[in-house]
Scaffold this motif. Sequence first.
Motif, PDB file in Angstrom:
ATOM      1  N   TYR A  38     -20.842 -19.117   1.532  1.00 15.39           N
ATOM      2  CA  TYR A  38     -21.805 -19.612   2.563  1.00 15.39           C
ATOM      3  C   TYR A  38     -21.766 -20.943   2.970  1.00 15.39           C
ATOM      4  O   TYR A  38     -21.354 -21.862   2.068  1.00 15.39           O
ATOM      5  CB  TYR A  38     -23.244 -19.262   1.646  1.00 15.39           C
ATOM      6  N   ARG A  73     -17.220 -13.686  -1.206  1.00 14.29           N
ATOM      7  CA  ARG A  73     -18.368 -14.218  -0.115  1.00 14.29           C
ATOM      8  C   ARG A  73     -18.487 -15.659  -0.135  1.00 14.29           C
ATOM      9  O   ARG A  73     -18.847 -16.229  -1.396  1.00 14.29           O
ATOM     10  CB  ARG A  73     -19.799 -13.363  -0.229  1.00 14.29           C
ATOM     11  N   TYR A 116     -20.214  -9.973  -4.948  1.00 19.27           N
ATOM     12  CA  TYR A 116     -19.940 -11.054  -3.947  1.00 19.27           C
ATOM     13  C   TYR A 116     -18.952 -11.950  -4.012  1.00 19.27           C
ATOM     14  O   TYR A 116     -19.088 -13.135  -3.906  1.00 19.27           O
ATOM     15  CB  TYR A 116     -21.395 -11.564  -3.468  1.00 19.27           C
ATOM     16  N   LYS A 158     -22.537 -16.550   6.456  1.00 17.64           N
ATOM     17  CA  LYS A 158     -21.576 -16.162   5.265  1.00 17.64           C
ATOM     18  C   LYS A 158     -20.444 -15.455   5.705  1.00 17.64           C
ATOM     19  O   LYS A 158     -20.406 -14.645   6.775  1.00 17.64           O
ATOM     20  CB  LYS A 158     -22.842 -15.361   4.210  1.00 17.64           C
ATOM     21  N   HIS A 207     -22.354 -17.013  -3.864  1.00 19.97           N
ATOM     22  CA  HIS A 207     -23.627 -16.393  -3.920  1.00 19.97           C
ATOM     23  C   HIS A 207     -24.693 -16.905  -4.693  1.00 19.97           C
ATOM     24  O   HIS A 207     -25.921 -17.024  -4.419  1.00 19.97           O
ATOM     25  CB  HIS A 207     -23.422 -14.894  -3.810  1.00 19.97           C
TER      26      HIS A 207
END
Length: 86
Positions: A7, A5, A2, A43, A64
């Motif tokens: 968030y 990624r 991730y 996300k 992550h």
Amino acid sequence: MYTERNYCIFSTSELDKIDFSQVCETTAETLRFSVDGTKTFVKWDGETPPCVSLLETASPHYTHAEIIDILSTEEWTSPETLEELQ
């Protein structure tokens, strides 16, 4: 896995600002909420989606690993569940 990624935690009062075509979640029903129900998060991969940029209550963006640490606190996981996990 991730590495791209990101968030962002925000107030549930801003749920109507989320364009679910821009984030990984598909609907408000697929979101996870804080224990008290006042916060949630989305996300995404890569660049920050425009809808996230519009959030007035947005937290800093997390990786992550960082969000996993946050979600394992009492704010996001009930004390009973935390006990079960130990």
